[in-house]
Design a protein around this motif. Structure first.
Motif, short mmCIF file in Angstrom:
data_model
loop_
_atom_site.label_atom_id
_atom_site.label_comp_id
_atom_site.label_asym_id
_atom_site.label_seq_id
_atom_site.Cartn_x
_atom_site.Cartn_y
_atom_site.Cartn_z
N THR A 1 0.84 -1.20 0.00
CA THR A 1 0.00 0.00 0.00
C THR A 1 0.88 1.26 0.00
OG1 THR A 1 -1.73 -1.19 1.19
CG2 THR A 1 -1.87 1.20 1.20
N LYS B 1 -2.15 6.74 -13.64
CA LYS B 1 -0.87 7.44 -13.80
C LYS B 1 -0.14 7.04 -15.08
CE LYS B 1 -0.11 7.87 -8.86
NZ LYS B 1 0.75 7.54 -7.74
N CYS C 1 3.67 1.55 -1.37
CA CYS C 1 4.29 1.66 -2.70
C CYS C 1 3.24 1.91 -3.78
CB CYS C 1 5.07 0.39 -3.02
SG CYS C 1 6.54 0.14 -2.01
N ASP C 2 2.05 2.34 -3.40
CA ASP C 2 0.94 2.67 -4.31
C ASP C 2 0.38 1.46 -5.06
OD1 ASP C 2 0.90 5.36 -3.62
OD2 ASP C 2 2.38 5.88 -5.13
N GLU D 1 -1.04 -2.06 -9.43
CA GLU D 1 -0.83 -0.62 -9.42
C GLU D 1 -2.16 0.08 -9.64
OE1 GLU D 1 2.03 2.63 -11.67
OE2 GLU D 1 1.83 0.62 -12.50
N MET D 2 -2.35 1.18 -8.97
CA MET D 2 -3.58 1.95 -9.12
C MET D 2 -3.62 2.60 -10.51
SD MET D 2 -4.94 1.41 -6.24
CE MET D 2 -6.08 2.61 -5.66
N GLU E 1 -2.56 -1.77 -4.71
CA GLU E 1 -3.79 -2.18 -4.05
C GLU E 1 -3.80 -3.70 -3.98
OE1 GLU E 1 -8.59 -1.78 -4.72
OE2 GLU E 1 -7.25 -1.57 -6.43
#
Length: 115
Positions: free
Chosen positions: A26, A48, A28-29, A44-45, A31
């Motif tokens: 979390t 970006k 480290c971005d 990864e979210m 989910e």
């Protein structure tokens, strides 16, 4: 497909490892999308980078060889991007996760074996 792997032995209990891994990923971005006692998957979210560059992290936990104070785990960081450049998005996130694992204050890294 870009794919980077590494194995670790960390000094922590198997019971604490799940919470520590969730916190690490979390931070480290990523989910966490799925987890069992022996496996955790995070993604990864979105938003970006383009969809093909989204990174997935798989953590394979070896509970059969775990002791009360040490656990072996393997990390697989991958995406659908062709690794045409050495410093691509997937490798950057892999290096970031490796740094956090090595410097995490809640466990001690005993051994790291790059693959």
């Amino acid at each position: 497909m870009a794919r980077y792997t590494c194995s670790y032995i960390v000094k922590t209990s198997l019971g604490q490892l799940e919470a520590l891994l969730k916190e690490l990923l979390t931070g480290c971005d990523f989910e966490v999308t799925y987890h069992t006692q022996d496996y955790m998957m995070a993604r990864e979210m979105p938003g970006k980078v383009p969809f093909s560059k989204l990174v997935t992290v798989e953590v394979l936990i070896d509970s059969t060889t775990a002791t009360p104070s040490q656990v072996q785990l393997s990390l697989v960081v991958k995406n659908d991007e062709l690794p045409l450049q050495r410093d691509n998005h997937c490798s950057q996130l892999f290096n970031g996760v490796q740094e956090v694992i090595a410097q995490d204050y809640q466990w001690q890294l005993v051994e790291s074996v790059p693959s």
